[in-house]
Design an enzyme around this catalytic site. Sequence first.
Site, PDB file in Angstrom:
ATOM      1  N   GLY A   1       0.829  -1.194   0.000  1.00 40.42           N
ATOM      2  CA  GLY A   1       0.000   0.000   0.000  1.00 40.42           C
ATOM      3  C   GLY A   1       0.863   1.242   0.000  1.00 40.42           C
ATOM      4  N   CYS A   2       0.274   2.354  -0.384  1.00 40.09           N
ATOM      5  CA  CYS A   2       1.052   3.599  -0.464  1.00 40.09           C
ATOM      6  C   CYS A   2       1.499   4.048   0.924  1.00 40.09           C
ATOM      7  CB  CYS A   2       0.244   4.690  -1.164  1.00 40.09           C
ATOM      8  SG  CYS A   2      -1.446   4.878  -0.566  1.00 40.09           S
TER       9      CYS A   2
END
Lengths: 345, 345, 345, 345
Positions: B148-149
């Site tokens: 995920g970012c």
Amino acid sequence: MVRVGIVGATGYAGAELVRILSGHPQVELSILTSRQFAGVKFDRVYPALAGCVNLTCEELDVETVCERAEIVFLALPHQLPMTLVPQFLERGVRVVDLSADFRFNDAAVYESAYQPHTARGLLDQAVYGLSEIYAEAIRSADLIGNPGCYPTSALLPLIPLVRENLLNPDTVVVDSKSGVSGAGRSLAITSHYCEANESFKAYKVASHRHNPEMNYILGRETGRPVELTFVPHLVPMSRGMLTTIYASLNRNLKEADIRSCLQNTYAKRAFIRLCPAGRVPDTLHVKGTNFCDIGLQLDHSNNRLIVISAIDNLVKGAAGQAVQNMNIMLGLDETSGLNPVPYPL
Amino acid sequence: MVRVGIVGATGYAGAELVRILSGHPQVELSILTSRQFAGVKFDRVYPALAGCVNLTCEELDVETVCERAEIVFLALPHQLPMTLVPQFLERGVRVVDLSADFRFNDAAVYESAYQPHTARGLLDQAVYGLSEIYAEAIRSADLIGNPGCYPTSALLPLIPLVRENLLNPDTVVVDSKSGVSGAGRSLAITSHYCEANESFKAYKVASHRHNPEMNYILGRETGRPVELTFVPHLVPMSRGMLTTIYASLNRNLKEADIRSCLQNTYAKRAFIRLCPAGRVPDTLHVKGTNFCDIGLQLDHSNNRLIVISAIDNLVKGAAGQAVQNMNIMLGLDETSGLNPVPYPL
Amino acid sequence: MVRVGIVGATGYAGAELVRILSGHPQVELSILTSRQFAGVKFDRVYPALAGCVNLTCEELDVETVCERAEIVFLALPHQLPMTLVPQFLERGVRVVDLSADFRFNDAAVYESAYQPHTARGLLDQAVYGLSEIYAEAIRSADLIGNPGCYPTSALLPLIPLVRENLLNPDTVVVDSKSGVSGAGRSLAITSHYCEANESFKAYKVASHRHNPEMNYILGRETGRPVELTFVPHLVPMSRGMLTTIYASLNRNLKEADIRSCLQNTYAKRAFIRLCPAGRVPDTLHVKGTNFCDIGLQLDHSNNRLIVISAIDNLVKGAAGQAVQNMNIMLGLDETSGLNPVPYPL
Amino acid sequence: MVRVGIVGATGYAGAELVRILSGHPQVELSILTSRQFAGVKFDRVYPALAGCVNLTCEELDVETVCERAEIVFLALPHQLPMTLVPQFLERGVRVVDLSADFRFNDAAVYESAYQPHTARGLLDQAVYGLSEIYAEAIRSADLIGNPGCYPTSALLPLIPLVRENLLNPDTVVVDSKSGVSGAGRSLAITSHYCEANESFKAYKVASHRHNPEMNYILGRETGRPVELTFVPHLVPMSRGMLTTIYASLNRNLKEADIRSCLQNTYAKRAFIRLCPAGRVPDTLHVKGTNFCDIGLQLDHSNNRLIVISAIDNLVKGAAGQAVQNMNIMLGLDETSGLNPVPYPL
């Protein structure tokens, strides 16, 4: 009508004071001073106010100001007010100073963050103008040290909680995000459009002067030294400040306990809005207003409290709170002149 | 030339994959699928790429994709990839999945944050694609769970520090700020221009699904459960993510010790830039790039470490890292296709 | 590898030249000068380029530049280049000048808009670097007067139309809108974040110096004086320029006739993209690129043509076109170094 | 206190009506309707107004509205009002309709731009609510067709000039630029943050429905058909509209002649501010206000006039002018409720 003056009227905080005071029903805005724009009509500097404010900026002359105003707002860089305030007070003019010069009763603390203080004798009588918390002392004060924007956003939610000893001050982290107007009207590369737009960054990490201000006030409240961690950030927007506060709870508390504490403190305060559970503050909702919206959430996994506040840095964080303090000093309703209906967007 | 396909090419992460891969010197972008835009030329959806990408979006058909591609990127909402990945792997097509479906080797952890997992049998072989940290395992993997970012922005600075036991994981607070593109191309009121513009707010406070992802990876690294506090915020800008991390140090360390640890880990990694002392990361400096800029500062007053990272959420936080992982899987230079010179502004 | 230098490398156009040239496959960027930042590493001024550009800014010394570069770009305010260009040409160094100093072959026209010209003798040999239109002359030129951003955006669509005598030059209105980077990196109140953000305004109404530039070039093309009306506006965004042009048609033409004219002219030009009917240019689609997107529409009610162009003011409007001109001068593919895949957003 | 209702209170124009009317000293806001948010407290949809507006949105029921309100504002998409207005008027409730349904007295013109009109019988009595121009007729009207935002911005400067026959209507070009709030609160890809941010573009080129509205009103004023060219653009900001108008003068006039004409017309109108020579309107200066700022400049080179106006599209362009019309209808001061002091930024 009370006659009021603004010294330093063309910076962003000064201009916001002009906006509020020129619409204030019990006040006559009688004099504006500006070093840079002396002789210039105020609405040439801020054309938005054309037709609404007819004053011309003047050079600062203390005698003239004192003749025309019973109360004066100083919207100047720190270090200047300490030379002016004694002159105003001597002539019986009350002062709300928006700089840091009179926020600390302890000169040593001020001097460790700023520079030598030349009006130490007045520090004792200066009152820290966090309106909701210190209204009692503000009422009878002649000299208000108006709080910094970051401290306002952090202290309003924190003070009730530390007063009831709900959280451990040693664990407090204050992560703040401010719109660019906080950097003022003076030209600087960090406020240059193309450097600020589409940019998000921290600055003065753990070294911002509002850090000692928060430590000092919280230390006074708790009776022991506080060293919280504070990191301010710059948001690509004009106005608004969001502060996210993290702290470990002192004991096993429920979210409702924290909420009650804040609710009890602020139930009757017009400018504090506690967000219902599940809603979070948003700077857009306080833009242009004197509100401080507060939301909270418990991180159950580690018993850490998260409190979030949103203010308009130029209003509740500066000019709005300054006028609120004036209202209290004058025995007016504290909301007077500060309650235009907020914009939906 | 390696033939690659993108499933879900018209979301923001998918489109960013199209950009990078269509300029990649060792890759032929051979198929794009999109449910919403099947039959439509890609450059009608993203006119910026007119004249640069000539593909037409197709309905997803696994057989067709497998005929035309040796490696496939899935840029889909979670829960869809778990039904597709087995089909691709069976046909000998390697997969980089940008969703959360294959980020956890432990199905129970995944299921506590998402929903039942229907391809549990593949979790063991999936590799968490944090490129700089797990390059070894990525090299030989057939299935990458692309991070995920938010976890990317937090774990890159944190993992070296916890590996050397420099900080106390129980004290970690992760305060992240993301540009609006992180919310994707799907219409939603929070991404509506007038609601996001001039607005700064937190969301999913202590309840975002990237929180368990960080906990899981850090727990695996430290060998004991980690429960950090994570609050994401939305910034009025298109791209960029800044993460400010707070943690107490395990012992009396100097800033230089922390800096050394990160420097040693990342000295040879092209995409990690450690900011010199006194400089802080800025999302503007990594916009459109695969860089992760890291800065750090000790709060001496309380022995608390502040680490700040900046990434482009769509590049290092999604498509860029996915391509970096593909490069590693294919034995290419990890920077291949990922090093256009950054824009000065 | 051709060695090139940039004089005035730290303004926005200069920095954009650094970006493009440091990624250019046939060029070695060998010297950067900057008055303000002499002695400072370029990536300290523009940290985005850390790890990508290793040069240090130097004081301008013509001899040194000429030793190290075969071709030089001048990214300076007007009036400076006219003193430098003769020195470069004498030493056999070709020049692309981004200022207005060499855009006019007629000194009188230049002087009526600017100030006395001290290198009149060179005006005859200077070539106006509107790449797609004057490629022939650019090829053999030693001195290019690189077009202004506004003229580029207006002349690319207008010249083919006036050459075929399709519209009446006396009726031309050019309404342009530019991102704030057009005002450069120098601090000014109009580029101060809070003054430019949430603000849209015209400036230099019918008095911008790019107006005579357009008049001059169109006059040369039509063989008679042209006096178009030009109003530039400032848009709250960093990059991009949209120009909306209005003109009465000379005779009863169909939209398809206009479209054909532009299509014929630009069919083989890589950087001109004609929007299909029903689509309009958008600055977002050309951001960071050397493209000029052109759209058109007939207002049937009054036989008035509307042509709209979009460019990135710093790329096609400045540095990109300058490099395109260099490519042409050097006999390279005109797109060399200028074709990174555009960002979808 | 006059009781007023708002039908369609949760769109952006509706919400702005709520803001203005809930602060209006002679009005009691007694009912809000909203299809989408019936049953929801208004301040849950617009949390900015928490503590300021206590109403709950209701389903529209004409009887209920008529019981509770003497005057009603319709902030609905066109085509709906024509079915509702007859019902309100029959029950003696006066109507200010913000849609296009009652802006044309001529059904044929309406129908050529929209769709069949089902309340043609009311068109004769409907008054076009351009407050400064048609105050006389508005005073006694029961039904106001509130002008579109673009027409308001163009007609306020144009009507005085065409009335005195100073310019040639056949040469008029109207180039307008609007903030994104003009597209309303309904989700759409053009209002999606990442598509609108850092983007400037035209839309509905020479085909926007406000074009016939301007033609119609100007035609009525001049007594002959007008076909001006109109191109609207979208600006990456929330509020504000700038309109740049180009027209050839009918004879050799001086700038002072044009200025006198506008000055004479608007000298006593509180909401029209004529910019002094050398100053240009800026949307920032009218943000949140009911002002229309007007500036002008002659292009002497071709005897073409340039007039520029700035309004807030949601205030003077919609809700503000609607309330101004209500004030006139009720015989109140036209500025009542509309004069909070503007924000300096």
